[in-house]
Design an enzyme around this catalytic site. Structure first.
Site, PDB file in Angstrom:
ATOM      1  N   SER A  73      -2.579 -28.735  -4.658  1.00  0.00           N
ATOM      2  CA  SER A  73      -2.357 -27.318  -4.953  1.00  0.00           C
ATOM      3  C   SER A  73      -1.242 -27.152  -5.971  1.00  0.00           C
ATOM      4  CB  SER A  73      -2.032 -26.564  -3.658  1.00  0.00           C
ATOM      5  OG  SER A  73      -3.129 -26.613  -2.782  1.00  0.00           O
ATOM      6  N   HIS A  92      -9.509 -30.578  -0.714  1.00  0.00           N
ATOM      7  CA  HIS A  92      -9.456 -30.047   0.656  1.00  0.00           C
ATOM      8  C   HIS A  92     -10.881 -29.844   1.180  1.00  0.00           C
ATOM      9  CE1 HIS A  92      -5.451 -28.027  -0.583  1.00  0.00           C
ATOM     10  NE2 HIS A  92      -5.141 -29.033   0.218  1.00  0.00           N
ATOM     11  N   ARG A 128      -3.318 -38.069  -0.505  1.00  0.00           N
ATOM     12  CA  ARG A 128      -3.584 -38.605  -1.835  1.00  0.00           C
ATOM     13  C   ARG A 128      -3.061 -40.032  -1.850  1.00  0.00           C
ATOM     14  NH1 ARG A 128      -1.849 -33.450  -2.554  1.00  0.00           N
ATOM     15  NH2 ARG A 128       0.271 -34.166  -2.816  1.00  0.00           N
ATOM     16  N   LYS A 160       8.940 -20.687   2.548  1.00  0.00           N
ATOM     17  CA  LYS A 160       8.212 -20.975   1.308  1.00  0.00           C
ATOM     18  C   LYS A 160       7.622 -19.688   0.760  1.00  0.00           C
ATOM     19  CE  LYS A 160       7.077 -25.785   2.042  1.00  0.00           C
ATOM     20  NZ  LYS A 160       6.017 -26.792   2.051  1.00  0.00           N
TER      21      LYS A 160
END
Length: 172
Positions: free
Chosen positions: A133, A22, A95, A46
């Site tokens: 993460s 990041h 990614r 979440k």
């Protein structure tokens, strides 16, 4: 709506926690735009490891060398947040392989919702391109601080250790 500014970019994400990947995207994007707004998404469905204030502080501690960034939290659609910021560009860190299909789908939906907002995909530099993460949360309990420092800024390693220690003391 007023004209969106192409000199402002927004990098939205959960950043739970911020990784060196990041940070690499933030550093490079901050060189491309006059102002970079890092948007911390808050999703009530979440359960993040770090709350929004903690994530904001970890990003702040990891980016003192970036003088043209601003950190904000937001709820709702990222593309709406980008427009609220007056930005024309949304940065998406991806990614290789794992994120591309989902990000292209999201980009096409965002184009329908806000055709005046462009999405710029950025891949973190080579050795950081695979870091997520989720990976960090998986390896943190068994990795050493030295190993974690290959993926995380120093303030995040410290905060992650404290968070893990606190959760280990909390009965389930």
């Amino acid at each position: 709506m007023s004209q969106l500014d192409p000199r402002i970019a927004v990098y939205p994400g959960s950043f739970d926690p911020i990784t060196l990947g990041h940070l690499n995207v933030m550093e490079r994007a901050s060189r491309l735009f006059d102002r970079l707004i890092v948007g911390i998404g808050v999703n009530i469905h979440k359960f993040p490891m770090f709350d929004a204030r903690e994530r904001e502080e970890l990003i702040r501690q990891s980016t003192p060398h970036l003088t043209n960034i601003e950190i904000r939290t937001f709820r709702g659609l990222a593309v709406n947040f980008v427009r609220e910021c007056g930005a024309k560009i949304m940065i998406r860190g991806v990614r290789p392989i794992t994120d591309i299909a989902a990000e292209i789908t999201m980009m096409m939906a965002n184009r329908r919702l806000a055709p005046d907002v462009e999405t710029l995909f950025m891949i973190a530099d080579g050795e950081l391109a695979h870091v997520s993460s989720s990976l960090i949360k998986e390896i943190a309990p068994i990795a050493s601080d030295e190993e974690l420092s290959r993926f995380l800024p120093p303030p995040v390693v410290t905060a992650l250790r404290a968070k893990l220690a606190a959760s280990a003391r909390t009965p389930r």
